[in-house]
Design a protein around this motif. Structure first.
Motif, PDB file in Angstrom:
ATOM      1  N   PHE A  18      28.603 -39.396  -6.915  1.00  0.00           N
ATOM      2  CA  PHE A  18      29.410 -39.366  -5.434  1.00  0.00           C
ATOM      3  C   PHE A  18      30.713 -39.148  -5.886  1.00  0.00           C
ATOM      4  CE2 PHE A  18      25.654 -42.420  -5.068  1.00  0.00           C
ATOM      5  CZ  PHE A  18      25.222 -42.075  -3.907  1.00  0.00           C
ATOM      6  N   GLN A  19      31.152 -37.913  -5.144  1.00  0.00           N
ATOM      7  CA  GLN A  19      32.333 -37.281  -5.328  1.00  0.00           C
ATOM      8  C   GLN A  19      33.440 -38.007  -4.935  1.00  0.00           C
ATOM      9  OE1 GLN A  19      32.303 -34.479  -6.539  1.00  0.00           O
ATOM     10  NE2 GLN A  19      30.143 -33.793  -6.254  1.00  0.00           N
ATOM     11  N   ARG A  20      33.379 -38.731  -3.514  1.00  0.00           N
ATOM     12  CA  ARG A  20      34.855 -39.461  -3.285  1.00  0.00           C
ATOM     13  C   ARG A  20      35.061 -40.972  -4.111  1.00  0.00           C
ATOM     14  NH1 ARG A  20      35.815 -39.145   3.410  1.00  0.00           N
ATOM     15  NH2 ARG A  20      36.355 -37.105   3.229  1.00  0.00           N
ATOM     16  N   ASN A  38      24.165 -44.841  10.745  1.00  0.00           N
ATOM     17  CA  ASN A  38      24.569 -43.722  10.145  1.00  0.00           C
ATOM     18  C   ASN A  38      24.748 -44.138   8.698  1.00  0.00           C
ATOM     19  OD1 ASN A  38      24.167 -41.887  12.241  1.00  0.00           O
ATOM     20  ND2 ASN A  38      26.358 -42.611  13.252  1.00  0.00           N
ATOM     21  N   TYR A  39      24.480 -45.180   7.979  1.00  0.00           N
ATOM     22  CA  TYR A  39      24.589 -45.797   6.687  1.00  0.00           C
ATOM     23  C   TYR A  39      23.335 -45.833   6.182  1.00  0.00           C
ATOM     24  CZ  TYR A  39      29.198 -46.924   8.353  1.00  0.00           C
ATOM     25  OH  TYR A  39      30.627 -46.855   8.772  1.00  0.00           O
ATOM     26  N   SER A  40      23.413 -45.740   4.894  1.00  0.00           N
ATOM     27  CA  SER A  40      22.211 -46.008   4.021  1.00  0.00           C
ATOM     28  C   SER A  40      22.647 -47.157   2.731  1.00  0.00           C
ATOM     29  CB  SER A  40      21.843 -44.793   3.194  1.00  0.00           C
ATOM     30  OG  SER A  40      21.362 -43.997   3.950  1.00  0.00           O
ATOM     31  N   ILE A  52      26.303 -46.600   1.773  1.00  0.00           N
ATOM     32  CA  ILE A  52      26.916 -45.461   1.781  1.00  0.00           C
ATOM     33  C   ILE A  52      26.816 -44.655   3.087  1.00  0.00           C
ATOM     34  CG2 ILE A  52      26.434 -42.898   0.861  1.00  0.00           C
ATOM     35  CD1 ILE A  52      27.161 -44.807  -1.454  1.00  0.00           C
ATOM     36  N   PRO A  53      27.960 -44.228   3.333  1.00  0.00           N
ATOM     37  CA  PRO A  53      28.111 -43.906   4.952  1.00  0.00           C
ATOM     38  C   PRO A  53      27.418 -42.379   5.491  1.00  0.00           C
ATOM     39  CG  PRO A  53      29.990 -43.453   3.809  1.00  0.00           C
ATOM     40  CD  PRO A  53      29.248 -44.156   2.668  1.00  0.00           C
ATOM     41  N   LEU A  56      19.649 -41.708   6.166  1.00  0.00           N
ATOM     42  CA  LEU A  56      18.780 -41.363   5.261  1.00  0.00           C
ATOM     43  C   LEU A  56      17.796 -40.076   5.301  1.00  0.00           C
ATOM     44  CD1 LEU A  56      16.173 -44.586   6.013  1.00  0.00           C
ATOM     45  CD2 LEU A  56      17.543 -43.917   3.876  1.00  0.00           C
ATOM     46  N   LYS A  57      18.350 -39.234   6.374  1.00  0.00           N
ATOM     47  CA  LYS A  57      17.737 -37.869   6.365  1.00  0.00           C
ATOM     48  C   LYS A  57      18.560 -37.193   5.141  1.00  0.00           C
ATOM     49  CE  LYS A  57      17.331 -33.797   9.413  1.00  0.00           C
ATOM     50  NZ  LYS A  57      15.987 -33.539   8.972  1.00  0.00           N
ATOM     51  N   ILE A  58      19.718 -37.194   5.094  1.00  0.00           N
ATOM     52  CA  ILE A  58      20.336 -36.538   4.206  1.00  0.00           C
ATOM     53  C   ILE A  58      19.786 -37.054   2.407  1.00  0.00           C
ATOM     54  CG2 ILE A  58      22.803 -36.494   2.704  1.00  0.00           C
ATOM     55  CD1 ILE A  58      24.015 -36.609   5.663  1.00  0.00           C
ATOM     56  N   PHE A  59      19.699 -38.228   2.372  1.00  0.00           N
ATOM     57  CA  PHE A  59      19.131 -38.612   1.195  1.00  0.00           C
ATOM     58  C   PHE A  59      17.637 -38.127   1.068  1.00  0.00           C
ATOM     59  CE2 PHE A  59      22.548 -41.638   1.259  1.00  0.00           C
ATOM     60  CZ  PHE A  59      22.966 -41.685  -0.094  1.00  0.00           C
ATOM     61  N   GLU A  60      17.167 -37.958   2.122  1.00  0.00           N
ATOM     62  CA  GLU A  60      15.745 -37.776   1.839  1.00  0.00           C
ATOM     63  C   GLU A  60      15.626 -36.193   1.502  1.00  0.00           C
ATOM     64  OE1 GLU A  60      11.599 -37.213   4.751  1.00  0.00           O
ATOM     65  OE2 GLU A  60      13.907 -37.349   5.924  1.00  0.00           O
ATOM     66  N   GLU A  61      16.490 -35.250   1.920  1.00  0.00           N
ATOM     67  CA  GLU A  61      16.756 -33.919   1.450  1.00  0.00           C
ATOM     68  C   GLU A  61      17.132 -34.001   0.122  1.00  0.00           C
ATOM     69  OE1 GLU A  61      19.162 -32.275   4.542  1.00  0.00           O
ATOM     70  OE2 GLU A  61      17.705 -32.180   6.096  1.00  0.00           O
ATOM     71  N   LEU A  62      18.039 -34.625  -0.227  1.00  0.00           N
ATOM     72  CA  LEU A  62      18.664 -34.853  -1.580  1.00  0.00           C
ATOM     73  C   LEU A  62      17.582 -35.179  -2.532  1.00  0.00           C
ATOM     74  CD1 LEU A  62      21.329 -34.540  -3.007  1.00  0.00           C
ATOM     75  CD2 LEU A  62      21.451 -36.983  -2.705  1.00  0.00           C
TER      76      LEU A  62
END
Length: 71
Positions: A18-20, A38-40, A52-53, A56-62
C-alpha cells in the motif's frame, strides 16, 4: 508487477504494498475481504483486521489473478 487502476497499491511477489500507509500484506495472510459502503475490511490470519478506504470492486479487479473469488 501489477498495479491497480488507482495506483494506491501494487502486488509484487505475493504481497500487497500500500503506497500511502506503507503497509505490506502477504496474500497468504488474507482470509477474506468485507465491503462496507466505500471501505473494505481485510480480515487476516490471527484475527487482525485492516480497514482500507477502497471498494470491493477495486480489490476484485486487483486480486482476480490471485485465486480470490467474490461471492
Amino acid at each position: 508487477m501489477e498495479t491497480s487502476s488507482q495506483h494506491f497499491c501494487q502486488i509484487v511477489r505475493g504481497k500487497i504494498y500500500f503506497q500511502r500507509t506503507k503497509k505490506i500484506i502477504s496474500l497468504h495472510e488474507i482470509i477474506m475481504l468485507q465491503g462496507d459502503i466505500n471501505y473494505s475490511l481485510i480480515h487476516l490470519q490471527g484475527g487482525r483486521k485492516i480497514l482500507i478506504p477502497r471498494t470491493l470492486k477495486i480489490f476484485e479487479e486487483l486480486l482476480e489473478n490471485h485465486n480470490f473469488l467474490r461471492t
